[in-house]
Motif scaffolding. Sequence first.
Motif, PDB file in Angstrom:
ATOM      1  N   VAL A   1      25.657 -11.969 -42.831  1.00 12.83           N
ATOM      2  CA  VAL A   1      25.818 -13.334 -42.340  1.00 12.83           C
ATOM      3  C   VAL A   1      24.494 -13.772 -41.740  1.00 12.83           C
ATOM      4  N   LYS A   2      24.017 -14.936 -42.132  1.00 12.78           N
ATOM      5  CA  LYS A   2      22.667 -15.382 -41.769  1.00 12.78           C
ATOM      6  C   LYS A   2      22.452 -15.452 -40.267  1.00 12.78           C
ATOM      7  N   ASP A   3      23.390 -16.042 -39.544  1.00 10.96           N
ATOM      8  CA  ASP A   3      23.226 -16.241 -38.106  1.00 10.96           C
ATOM      9  C   ASP A   3      23.901 -15.114 -37.331  1.00 10.96           C
ATOM     10  N   PHE A   4      23.165 -14.468 -36.445  1.00  8.49           N
ATOM     11  CA  PHE A   4      23.757 -13.463 -35.569  1.00  8.49           C
ATOM     12  C   PHE A   4      24.301 -14.148 -34.323  1.00  8.49           C
ATOM     13  N   VAL A   5      25.042 -13.387 -33.511  1.00  8.30           N
ATOM     14  CA  VAL A   5      25.589 -13.892 -32.255  1.00  8.30           C
ATOM     15  C   VAL A   5      24.958 -13.103 -31.123  1.00  8.30           C
ATOM     16  N   ALA A   6      24.333 -13.795 -30.159  1.00  9.80           N
ATOM     17  CA  ALA A   6      23.650 -13.146 -29.039  1.00  9.80           C
ATOM     18  C   ALA A   6      24.422 -13.397 -27.744  1.00  9.80           C
ATOM     19  N   LEU A   7      24.807 -12.323 -27.074  1.00  7.23           N
ATOM     20  CA  LEU A   7      25.543 -12.410 -25.818  1.00  7.23           C
ATOM     21  C   LEU A   7      24.590 -12.084 -24.670  1.00  7.23           C
ATOM     22  N   GLN A   8      24.181 -13.103 -23.953  1.00  5.79           N
ATOM     23  CA  GLN A   8      23.223 -12.921 -22.865  1.00  5.79           C
ATOM     24  C   GLN A   8      23.943 -12.672 -21.550  1.00  5.79           C
ATOM     25  N   PHE A   9      23.490 -11.640 -20.822  1.00  7.12           N
ATOM     26  CA  PHE A   9      24.073 -11.372 -19.517  1.00  7.12           C
ATOM     27  C   PHE A   9      23.761 -12.534 -18.579  1.00  7.12           C
ATOM     28  N   PRO A  10      24.739 -12.981 -17.789  1.00  5.57           N
ATOM     29  CA  PRO A  10      24.550 -14.187 -16.976  1.00  5.57           C
ATOM     30  C   PRO A  10      23.607 -14.021 -15.797  1.00  5.57           C
ATOM     31  N   ASP A  11      23.456 -12.806 -15.264  1.00  9.28           N
ATOM     32  CA  ASP A  11      22.586 -12.604 -14.113  1.00  9.28           C
ATOM     33  C   ASP A  11      22.260 -11.121 -13.984  1.00  9.28           C
TER      34      ASP A  11
END
Length: 260
Positions: free
Chosen positions: A175-185
Amino acid sequence: MSANANSSVPGSDLSKAMDAALKPQIPNKIGIIVCSQRSPRACPQISTFVLETLKDFQKTHPSPRPYALSLIDLNDNPLPIFNEPDVPSQIKSASDYKFAHTRAWSELISSYMAFVFVTPQYNWGYPASIKNAIDYLFHEWRGKPALVVSYGGHGGGKAAVQLQQVLEAVNMKVVKDFVALQFPDRAFLYKAAHGEDLNLRVVSEEAGRERVIETENAQAILAGGDATMEAGGNTKDPVWAQESKELCTQFWELVTTLNA
């Protein structure tokens, strides 16, 4: 010859087609791969978040071909640094591998039709453990859809791009677009790095939210404050709310590719 001589009879093409249509379809297995093996680790929690979010999405977005989601943890499938004597691309059967650990890994991956790789980012790269696990095989990965979900202090985007390149090298349909989960703090990052409970959970639509993950505000926990409120007193939006929607969008692309 009678005009009815070519009519449908048991064993005819029409009869076989009808039987196939009425026969229950075996669901395609889609694996959520836990790509980290360090201890302690946050990857199992975050992979479970991905799994449960996609299961919740599945309830209201049925696929023409049924599918079943499950976790694949590298810790449950230990592999030494690649030690097969032959090149994986030249091996067509699990029985042709030399070692039992490779044969077991081959049979497991062969039983799945698509994968979601959940990976942390280490020094702008993905863990050696998942590269090693990929390199053991070739035909078992080939042609199968794949989606990358990364996480980290900045979302893990650099690791995601690199992992996508490796998956393309074994001829997966990425799938072309990955999903990035950024830690909030930083407090959340600290808890994740030490394998502490991140309190991730799926919030159902009945609870007034659109199938997103809600987590306590880690900084508020350390400060002893109300985890659901911002400093100004407003209700805090769930962590990864937008990313959860993006995850479902990209996952549907994976499912569409699988059904094509």
